[in-house]
Design an enzyme around this catalytic site. Sequence first.
Site, short mmCIF file in Angstrom:
data_model
loop_
_atom_site.label_atom_id
_atom_site.label_comp_id
_atom_site.label_asym_id
_atom_site.label_seq_id
_atom_site.Cartn_x
_atom_site.Cartn_y
_atom_site.Cartn_z
N GLN A 50 43.77 46.34 43.86
CA GLN A 50 42.36 46.34 43.47
C GLN A 50 42.08 47.66 42.77
OE1 GLN A 50 40.46 43.87 43.45
NE2 GLN A 50 40.66 42.59 45.26
N ASN A 90 46.45 44.38 52.16
CA ASN A 90 45.12 44.98 51.99
C ASN A 90 44.13 44.51 53.05
OD1 ASN A 90 43.26 46.61 50.29
ND2 ASN A 90 42.26 44.64 49.92
N CYS A 127 38.31 35.94 42.60
CA CYS A 127 38.13 36.70 41.36
C CYS A 127 37.75 35.79 40.20
CB CYS A 127 39.40 37.49 41.02
SG CYS A 127 40.88 36.49 40.81
#
Length: 415
Positions: free
Chosen positions: A254, A288, A372
């Site tokens: 990211q 993440n 996204c």
Amino acid sequence: MDALEVLRLSHDGRGIARDAQGKTIFIDRALPGERVDVRRHRQRRRFDEAHPVQVARPSAARVVPACVHFEVCGGCSLQHLEISAQREHKSGVLVEHLHRARLDVPAVELLAGEAYGYRRRARLGVKLDGEGRLRFGFRRRQSERLFDIEQCPVLLPGLEVLLAPLRECLQRLEAPRQLGHIELIAGDDAIALKLRQLKPVAADESRWRVFAEAHDLVLIFDRGEPSALPTLHYRLDVAGRSLAMGFQPGDFLQVNGAVNRQLVGAALDWLALPAGARLLDLFAGVGNFGLPFAATGVRVAAIEGSAAMVERVSANARTLGLGISTRAMDLGQAPAVEDVDAVLLDPPRDGAQNVCKALASAGPERVLYVSCDPATLARDAALLVAGGYRLVRIALVDMFPQTPHLESLSLFERR
């Protein structure tokens, strides 16, 4: 030349107007409510494309772009729109996609950071033109040609400050034609300079080593073949711990570190899983999301399509002393989703259609979807809702200010 009233913004951030015959006109760098004099540069059967010659009546939301390259650069196409209006537009795009899928949408929350100075990765082209002049920068708007870059305000300051010295170093090279492109990647502990070499040139490699040492950079020569890469880190603060998340240049990352920290915090808060709960982390990347959940005592099973990423998340778990199970699997196919308390998925732009079909028929009480792309989110959300879920919480994640690109976080619960 036509004088037109701008009605609204398209999803990609262009102004939309209609001419006297009712034909739709997409206008670069025009805002709703403005009256603009435009010249058409592309005509199609159903619509035309145009650019403004003069803004006769500007919008109150119009601002002066921070970047001198705004008129020519192919990125950051919303810089002329005030940041709160950018976010309002993106929220509207997100809701519109979901409404088209006949979904009820709760109030859209916002996860956002600074308007500029956020991007921790950049890839810059290097090319000699027909007259032998060096071009170093990004692509021009709607073109493959490079323009010479002087600044890039969306980059982290530590990256932007390297642009001028990089150009100076490029101009001293013996064989700049042998350099394909340059990447800058910032971790929290170091900045990497990655050079795509078409052909090694010993004298130029020596110059780059001197440059990297002078600017305290991790230097990587990419010769198009497998090689050992350094590991950089970014940090996430979870449950009283600072987690150093390892990644390598080329891994998915990211690009907005500050907003990513908010996103991970929101994921932990929205799911609120107790210690011992079972989480299936799909499209796990470097860990993440899965590793922060593991740090709170959640039992995490992480699945990734890339074997290299499975090794990365496994290595991060070992380094951090976190128990997490990992495996590689093509997530174009659905994994087993039974016997877990929640599923978190963070797919690429094409979404997770087959995964959501499996969740619709046999999924757990809660699903957290990081998207996204609002179009594939709407498609997948419709599958979940048809299978008995309801959308209970949603946030716009403004990971890329000054651009039309938007991300989102959505929580689904069984009815």
